[in-house]
Design a protein around this motif. Structure first.
Motif, PDB file in Angstrom:
ATOM      1  N   MET A   1     122.348  30.971 -18.204  1.00 16.55           N
ATOM      2  CA  MET A   1     121.077  31.071 -17.585  1.00 16.55           C
ATOM      3  C   MET A   1     121.187  30.217 -16.318  1.00 16.55           C
ATOM      4  O   MET A   1     121.542  29.106 -16.267  1.00 16.55           O
ATOM      5  CB  MET A   1     119.994  30.219 -18.654  1.00 16.55           C
ATOM      6  N   SER A   2     120.882  30.955 -15.175  1.00 15.29           N
ATOM      7  CA  SER A   2     120.601  29.985 -13.920  1.00 15.29           C
ATOM      8  C   SER A   2     119.482  30.119 -13.486  1.00 15.29           C
ATOM      9  O   SER A   2     118.519  30.855 -13.068  1.00 15.29           O
ATOM     10  CB  SER A   2     121.291  31.117 -12.916  1.00 15.29           C
ATOM     11  N   LEU A   3     118.719  28.575 -13.574  1.00 14.78           N
ATOM     12  CA  LEU A   3     117.386  28.652 -13.571  1.00 14.78           C
ATOM     13  C   LEU A   3     117.317  27.657 -11.986  1.00 14.78           C
ATOM     14  O   LEU A   3     117.478  26.537 -11.796  1.00 14.78           O
ATOM     15  CB  LEU A   3     117.148  27.643 -14.680  1.00 14.78           C
ATOM     16  N   VAL A   4     116.901  28.487 -11.239  1.00 14.49           N
ATOM     17  CA  VAL A   4     116.492  27.996  -9.636  1.00 14.49           C
ATOM     18  C   VAL A   4     115.472  27.641  -9.267  1.00 14.49           C
ATOM     19  O   VAL A   4     114.565  28.598  -9.243  1.00 14.49           O
ATOM     20  CB  VAL A   4     117.396  29.150  -8.727  1.00 14.49           C
ATOM     21  N   SER A   5     114.958  26.463  -9.094  1.00 13.56           N
ATOM     22  CA  SER A   5     113.564  26.280  -8.470  1.00 13.56           C
ATOM     23  C   SER A   5     112.553  26.736  -9.495  1.00 13.56           C
ATOM     24  O   SER A   5     111.738  27.094  -9.261  1.00 13.56           O
ATOM     25  CB  SER A   5     113.284  26.872  -7.160  1.00 13.56           C
ATOM     26  N   MET A   6     112.924  26.375 -10.690  1.00 14.27           N
ATOM     27  CA  MET A   6     112.019  26.523 -11.769  1.00 14.27           C
ATOM     28  C   MET A   6     111.577  24.996 -12.360  1.00 14.27           C
ATOM     29  O   MET A   6     112.198  24.088 -12.395  1.00 14.27           O
ATOM     30  CB  MET A   6     112.691  27.181 -13.129  1.00 14.27           C
ATOM     31  N   GLN A   7     110.322  25.019 -12.348  1.00 17.44           N
ATOM     32  CA  GLN A   7     109.492  23.476 -12.755  1.00 17.44           C
ATOM     33  C   GLN A   7     108.672  23.497 -13.913  1.00 17.44           C
ATOM     34  O   GLN A   7     107.985  24.452 -14.029  1.00 17.44           O
ATOM     35  CB  GLN A   7     108.956  22.981 -11.416  1.00 17.44           C
ATOM     36  N   ASP A   8     108.302  22.669 -14.432  1.00 21.70           N
ATOM     37  CA  ASP A   8     107.170  22.416 -15.475  1.00 21.70           C
ATOM     38  C   ASP A   8     107.487  23.648 -16.548  1.00 21.70           C
ATOM     39  O   ASP A   8     106.473  24.351 -17.023  1.00 21.70           O
ATOM     40  CB  ASP A   8     105.956  22.366 -14.947  1.00 21.70           C
ATOM     41  N   SER A   9     108.706  23.951 -17.082  1.00 21.18           N
ATOM     42  CA  SER A   9     108.955  25.141 -18.065  1.00 21.18           C
ATOM     43  C   SER A   9     109.563  24.701 -19.197  1.00 21.18           C
ATOM     44  O   SER A   9     109.751  23.626 -19.379  1.00 21.18           O
ATOM     45  CB  SER A   9     109.791  26.214 -17.382  1.00 21.18           C
TER      46      SER A   9
ATOM     47  N   LEU B   1     120.517  23.996 -14.081  1.00 16.08           N
ATOM     48  CA  LEU B   1     119.274  23.704 -13.316  1.00 16.08           C
ATOM     49  C   LEU B   1     119.543  23.139 -12.003  1.00 16.08           C
ATOM     50  O   LEU B   1     120.389  22.036 -11.673  1.00 16.08           O
ATOM     51  CB  LEU B   1     118.571  22.267 -14.210  1.00 16.08           C
ATOM     52  N   THR B   2     118.894  24.034 -11.098  1.00 19.48           N
ATOM     53  CA  THR B   2     119.648  23.954  -9.555  1.00 19.48           C
ATOM     54  C   THR B   2     118.406  24.154  -8.845  1.00 19.48           C
ATOM     55  O   THR B   2     117.152  24.220  -9.122  1.00 19.48           O
ATOM     56  CB  THR B   2     120.646  24.619  -9.424  1.00 19.48           C
ATOM     57  N   ASP B   3     118.794  24.375  -7.294  1.00 17.29           N
ATOM     58  CA  ASP B   3     117.910  24.700  -6.262  1.00 17.29           C
ATOM     59  C   ASP B   3     118.307  25.796  -5.645  1.00 17.29           C
ATOM     60  O   ASP B   3     119.808  25.708  -5.257  1.00 17.29           O
ATOM     61  CB  ASP B   3     117.712  23.302  -5.421  1.00 17.29           C
ATOM     62  N   GLU B   4     117.372  26.491  -4.685  1.00 19.36           N
ATOM     63  CA  GLU B   4     118.019  27.527  -3.677  1.00 19.36           C
ATOM     64  C   GLU B   4     118.523  26.727  -2.571  1.00 19.36           C
ATOM     65  O   GLU B   4     118.093  25.683  -2.249  1.00 19.36           O
ATOM     66  CB  GLU B   4     117.058  28.329  -3.355  1.00 19.36           C
ATOM     67  N   PRO B   5     119.871  26.967  -1.757  1.00 23.59           N
ATOM     68  CA  PRO B   5     120.279  26.361  -1.042  1.00 23.59           C
ATOM     69  C   PRO B   5     119.284  26.123   0.242  1.00 23.59           C
ATOM     70  O   PRO B   5     118.583  26.978   0.481  1.00 23.59           O
ATOM     71  CB  PRO B   5     121.611  27.058  -0.263  1.00 23.59           C
ATOM     72  N   ASP B   6     118.860  24.868   0.720  1.00 24.74           N
ATOM     73  CA  ASP B   6     118.063  24.509   1.748  1.00 24.74           C
ATOM     74  C   ASP B   6     116.724  24.918   1.300  1.00 24.74           C
ATOM     75  O   ASP B   6     115.885  24.708   2.238  1.00 24.74           O
ATOM     76  CB  ASP B   6     118.551  25.460   2.972  1.00 24.74           C
ATOM     77  N   CYS B   7     116.261  24.985   0.386  1.00 24.26           N
ATOM     78  CA  CYS B   7     114.919  25.284  -0.008  1.00 24.26           C
ATOM     79  C   CYS B   7     114.298  23.893  -0.345  1.00 24.26           C
ATOM     80  O   CYS B   7     112.991  23.724   0.025  1.00 24.26           O
ATOM     81  CB  CYS B   7     114.432  26.230  -1.221  1.00 24.26           C
ATOM     82  N   GLY B   8     114.738  22.844  -0.941  1.00 20.28           N
ATOM     83  CA  GLY B   8     114.159  21.536  -1.391  1.00 20.28           C
ATOM     84  C   GLY B   8     113.151  21.851  -2.248  1.00 20.28           C
ATOM     85  O   GLY B   8     112.220  20.820  -2.194  1.00 20.28           O
ATOM     86  N   LYS B   9     113.405  22.636  -3.291  1.00 20.96           N
ATOM     87  CA  LYS B   9     112.674  22.980  -4.560  1.00 20.96           C
ATOM     88  C   LYS B   9     113.477  22.971  -5.527  1.00 20.96           C
ATOM     89  O   LYS B   9     113.571  23.661  -6.505  1.00 20.96           O
ATOM     90  CB  LYS B   9     111.675  24.110  -4.271  1.00 20.96           C
ATOM     91  N   PRO B  10     113.868  21.775  -6.148  1.00 19.87           N
ATOM     92  CA  PRO B  10     114.855  21.598  -7.387  1.00 19.87           C
ATOM     93  C   PRO B  10     113.924  21.948  -8.616  1.00 19.87           C
ATOM     94  O   PRO B  10     112.756  21.980  -8.587  1.00 19.87           O
ATOM     95  CB  PRO B  10     115.366  20.135  -7.202  1.00 19.87           C
ATOM     96  N   SER B  11     114.908  22.202  -9.800  1.00 28.31           N
ATOM     97  CA  SER B  11     114.469  22.360 -11.119  1.00 28.31           C
ATOM     98  C   SER B  11     114.066  21.325 -11.513  1.00 28.31           C
ATOM     99  O   SER B  11     114.562  20.386 -12.184  1.00 28.31           O
ATOM    100  CB  SER B  11     115.514  23.144 -11.854  1.00 28.31           C
ATOM    101  N   HIS B  12     112.503  21.105 -11.588  1.00 32.35           N
ATOM    102  CA  HIS B  12     112.042  19.709 -12.172  1.00 32.35           C
ATOM    103  C   HIS B  12     111.207  19.596 -13.252  1.00 32.35           C
ATOM    104  O   HIS B  12     110.674  20.669 -13.664  1.00 32.35           O
ATOM    105  CB  HIS B  12     111.202  18.933 -11.080  1.00 32.35           C
TER     106      HIS B  12
END
Length: 205
Positions: free
Chosen positions: A67-75, A94-105
């Motif tokens: 599972m690649s969870l990119v910029s997924m939050q409150d899930s 759990l990660t972020d799209e490069p240069d988006c600044g929206k990590p998986s929190h």
């Protein structure tokens, strides 16, 4: 990817991925991607997938991650079986799209069984933080069990069973990928109902 949810243009996405078997795909078995770069017809994108529920899936034998969870939050990611994926960052990443600044929190990862021979069981990178991880069985034979490179998530050392090898008394037959628990398994009665204000599922997949 086997299953791909992407390109969020607003809040309250709330996708549900439940009861699937996804295997043998050229990339990840399941990918969530908020994708801040793709805009809707109004030129908008919030770049975050939120409110997702990913449960009761079997994810194995994919060329990249489970599972690649990119910029997924409150899930919530619960009651999944993930094993024998081949490359990439982790069985769950759990990660972020490069240069988006929206990590998986602020995600809850609970009651998953993860057995990875080549990649980490759970990996947290790129400023992903505030995630709650408990009641998981995580076997990472080569690259680690739960690897938090950010050190900003809450990982319960009591209820997560983590190992760099597969205990002989844990599963029915791990060589044949039968990950039911043995009657005497060390994982039985190890879990918690609550951790850090998050609830575990009432039923175990």
């Amino acid at each position: 990817h086997g299953i791909y949810v992407s390109n969020s243009s607003g809040p309250n996405d709330n996708p549900v991925i439940r009861g699937n078997i996804t295997y043998g795909n050229g990339r990840s078995g399941i990918q969530i991607n908020g994708d801040c770069y793709t805009k809707d017809s109004r030129g908008k994108s919030d770049g975050v997938i939120d409110g997702a529920v990913i449960e009761n899936n079997i994810v194995y034998g994919n060329t990249a991650k489970g599972m690649s969870l990119v910029s997924m939050q409150d899930s919530v990611v619960r009651n999944n079986l993930i094993y024998a994926n081949k490359n990439g960052a982790g069985g769950i990443h759990l990660t972020d799209e490069p240069d988006c600044g929206k990590p998986s929190h602020r995600n809850t990862i609970v009651n998953n069984n993860i057995v990875e021979h080549q990649i980490a069981g759970i990996r947290i990178t790129d400023n992903a933080a505030g995630n709650v991880i408990f009641n998981n069985i995580v076997i990472g034979l080569r690259k680690g069990t739960i690897v938090d490179e950010v050190e900003g998530s809450r990982i319960d050392k009591e209820s997560n069973l983590m190992s760099r090898s597969i205990p002989s008394d844990l599963f029915v037959n791990s060589e044949r990928y039968d990950y039911h628990l043995l009657p005497e398994s060390a994982a039985r009665d190890r879990g918690k109902n609550l951790y850090e204000g998050k609830s575990a599922p009432r039923s175990d997949f």
